[in-house]
Each structure stands twice: as C-alpha cells, then as structure tokens.
Write an enzyme that holds these catalytic residues in place. Structure first.
Site, PDB file in Angstrom:
ATOM      1  N   LYS A 124       3.772   1.682  32.239  1.00 17.26           N
ATOM      2  CA  LYS A 124       5.086   1.774  32.040  1.00 17.26           C
ATOM      3  C   LYS A 124       5.596   1.131  31.044  1.00 17.26           C
ATOM      4  O   LYS A 124       6.737   1.125  30.436  1.00 17.26           O
ATOM      5  CB  LYS A 124       5.496   1.223  33.475  1.00 17.26           C
ATOM      6  CG  LYS A 124       5.423   2.346  34.599  1.00 17.26           C
ATOM      7  CD  LYS A 124       5.452   1.584  36.067  1.00 17.26           C
ATOM      8  CE  LYS A 124       5.189   2.477  36.981  1.00 17.26           C
ATOM      9  NZ  LYS A 124       5.203   2.092  38.467  1.00 17.26           N
ATOM     10  N   GLN A 182       6.770  -3.185  41.437  1.00 13.64           N
ATOM     11  CA  GLN A 182       5.333  -2.680  41.383  1.00 13.64           C
ATOM     12  C   GLN A 182       5.011  -2.623  43.010  1.00 13.64           C
ATOM     13  O   GLN A 182       5.034  -3.732  43.608  1.00 13.64           O
ATOM     14  CB  GLN A 182       4.479  -3.071  40.673  1.00 13.64           C
ATOM     15  CG  GLN A 182       3.106  -1.996  40.599  1.00 13.64           C
ATOM     16  CD  GLN A 182       3.516  -0.517  40.193  1.00 13.64           C
ATOM     17  OE1 GLN A 182       4.353  -0.371  39.400  1.00 13.64           O
ATOM     18  NE2 GLN A 182       2.813   0.131  41.008  1.00 13.64           N
ATOM     19  N   ASP A 190      13.883   3.254  40.064  1.00 17.35           N
ATOM     20  CA  ASP A 190      12.772   4.050  40.924  1.00 17.35           C
ATOM     21  C   ASP A 190      13.534   4.905  41.971  1.00 17.35           C
ATOM     22  O   ASP A 190      12.772   5.677  42.556  1.00 17.35           O
ATOM     23  CB  ASP A 190      12.067   2.726  41.760  1.00 17.35           C
ATOM     24  CG  ASP A 190      10.557   2.777  41.075  1.00 17.35           C
ATOM     25  OD1 ASP A 190      10.220   3.643  40.494  1.00 17.35           O
ATOM     26  OD2 ASP A 190       9.893   1.920  41.277  1.00 17.35           O
TER      27      ASP A 190
END
Ligand code: NAD
Length: 290
Positions: A53, A97, A120
């Site tokens: 990412k 994460q 997200d």
C-alpha cells in the site's frame, strides 16, 4: 474455457489514470494526498500488505506516513494516535491494518477514525451511507470487485448473484453494491444449510466467494457461463517453504464451466489496493473542498 479477469492489468491501468488525476490535483491545489498507515504488531502478512500500500502511494506521488507500533501497544495509545491523525490537516486518509492484536477491539478503534478520512470505508457512517445508496467511501475490496465487473463489461442488472460470506469488509458490502446495481442477490454463510449453499452456487450467474478456505467451491457446482469472483487468499504449504496462494474456488474445475473467473493471485487483490488509492485521492479532494 473461462476468460481470466486480470485484476493486475486493470489495476495498472487505473493507477496510471490516477497518477494523472493526482498530478493535476497537486498542481492546482498544492496539496499532496497523504495516507497514514498504522500497523500494530509484527504479523508478516500484514507487513507485506502495508508495504505494498505504501509503495502504491509513493508511485502515485502521494505522501505515505507509516506508524509501526509494537504488539504491546495499548488500545488507549492507539486511540491517541488516531486522534492526532484525525486532527492533522496534512493527513487525508487513515488506514489501520487489520487484524489488530488480541485484546484490542477493532470496532472501537475503527469507529474513532474521522469518517472523512476513513479510506477503508469501515466507519459506521460510511457503511450507513453505502446502505442508503449515498456512498462516500466504499470499502476497497467490494469497490474493486464492482469496478472489475464494470470494466469487463458485466452488467449485474437482472442477474442472479450469489455472495458466499457475510463479513462487514467483503460479503455484506459487495451484496449491497450488487443489489444497487440491480442484481437479485442471495447471501449464504456459515449457518446456511449445505444443500442451500450448493443450490445458491448452482443458480448464480455472478458468484462472489469470500470465505477464506481453499477449494471451498467445487468446480462442478459452478453454473455454465457464470462470472466467478474469487476473493479468498489462502496460503498452501510448499516444499520450498514459501507457500502458494490459492483462492476459495477450485480454479481449474470452475474454469471449465465459467465464462470468466478471477485468478488468485492477480485478480481481486490488486484491485483492492487500486481502490484504496482512489479513495485516498477522493479524501484529499473532499477535505480540500471543505
Ligand atoms: P471473514 O472470516 O470475516 O468472513 C468469512 C465469511 O465466510 C463469514 O461471513 C462466514 O459466514 C463465511 N463462511 C465461513 N465458513 C463457511 C461455510 N462453511 N459455508 C459458508 N460460508 C462460510 O473473512 P473476510 O474478511 O470476508 O475474508 C474472506 C477471504 O477473503 C479471506 O481469505 C481473506 O483473506 C480474503 N480477502 C481478500 C481480499 C483481497 O483484497 N483479495 C480482501 C479481504 C479479504
């Protein structure tokens, strides 16, 4: 034989388009989109995901700020970091994460992210907006699946779609998005009766599988001409110790019947990261405009 839906090639195209968009956004606003990544603990798979990412950010000219935290970090200090990132105007997107170490409540942590920085798409406000068809940030894997279908010329309208899995990260949002795209959607999950599970797969013109078990869907269940989206990522042991990634669908068997299928790796995975980058640029735009 099924066509392979090449998420790797498509994500490359999307990232090239994004690079142009980002360049003109930066030139006109002097604002560089910035994604903050937070990794708690030392899970090797999570470290690989975060690294890719960050690399994607850097390739697009985005700023990437990384916050690696030791496994013994308390939930309170993680919440303090989230509050700092929320308040920092130079940070547009925040990615925590998952999974978080045992003892942390991920829903408390995710809910603490400013919904305008929630690239997200996990915050209740963004999930609610998605459910109401007013989406702001759609979570990256479901968004990537829809983009893959669209770019492959698959219109879900009127089609029978089956989603296996009902997680809030993949199964539920993809079922919502397929419903918004006018498919007739059936969701099956761990409490579905086995005979219903098989029937739901056999009827599916579009099949999305997000379970996390290798070869969970046997090839012979797949309907002739179906579009198969395999979200699963499972690592099988190999003699050289490196392991081999496979999805949730018996790829060879399903390929004989399906019209199109995503490979693992190289299908849904690269699309997920491309959508994270799309959401980060969108977050920078929204925050700059407000
Ligand atoms: P999860 O564990 O949160 O959810 C799994 C779902 O599978 C659950 O809803 C459960 O009801 C269902 N399930 C479990 N056993 C079942 C059974 N016997 N019959 C029917 N349904 C069953 O997982 P998740 O986060 O949704 O991820 C699913 C898979 O997708 C994993 O392999 C994960 O690694 C992968 N994944 C890939 C990407 C990507 O970018 N490619 C992104 C997210 C997740």
């Amino acid at each position: 034989m099924a066509t392979e839906l090449d998420g790797k090639a498509l994500s490359k195209k999307i990232r090239a388009e994004l690079a142009h968009e980002a360049e003109s956004f930066i030139a006109s606003t002097q604002v560089r989109p910035c994604l903050a990544t937070v990794l708690v603990g030392d899970d090797p798979a999570s470290a690989v995901y975060v690294r890719s990412k960050r690399r994607s950010c850097e390739r697009l000219g985005f700023e990437s700020r990384h916050f690696p935290l030791p496994v013994e970090t308390t939930q309170q200090s993680l919440l303090t970091l989230v509050a700092e990132l929320n308040a920092d105007e130079a940070v547009h997107g925040i990615l925590i994460q998952l999974p978080l170490p045992e003892g942390m409540d991920s829903s408390v942590v995710l809910d603490a992210i400013d919904p305008r920085k929630d690239v997200d798409g996990f915050h209740p406000e963004n999930v609610g907006l998605l459910a109401l068809k007013k989406a702001r940030f759609v979570s990256c894997t479901p968004k990537g699946i829809m983009r893959l279908l669209e770019e492959s010329g698959v219109d879900p309208k009127g089609r029978r779609a089956t989603v296996i899995g009902r997680s809030s990260i993949v199964g539920l949002p993809v079922a919502l998005l397929l419903t918004h795209a006018h498919a007739s959607v059936r969701i099956v999950h761990s409490r579905t009766r086995p005979e219903d599970l098989e029937a739901a797969v056999r009827e599916a013109e579009i099949l999305v599988v997000a379970v996390g078990r290798p070869a969970f869907v046997p090839g012979e269940w797949v309907r002739d001409g179906a579009i198969v989206i395999d979200v699963g990522i499972n690592r099988l042991p190999t003699d050289d110790g490196k392991g081999r990634l496979v999805g949730d669908v018996d790829f060879e068997g399903a390929s004989e019947r399906a019209a199109a299928i995503t490979p693992v790796p190289g299908g849904v995975g690269p699309m997920t990261i491309a959508m994270l980058m799309t959401n980060t640029l969108e977050a920078a735009r929204l925050q700059h405009a407000s």
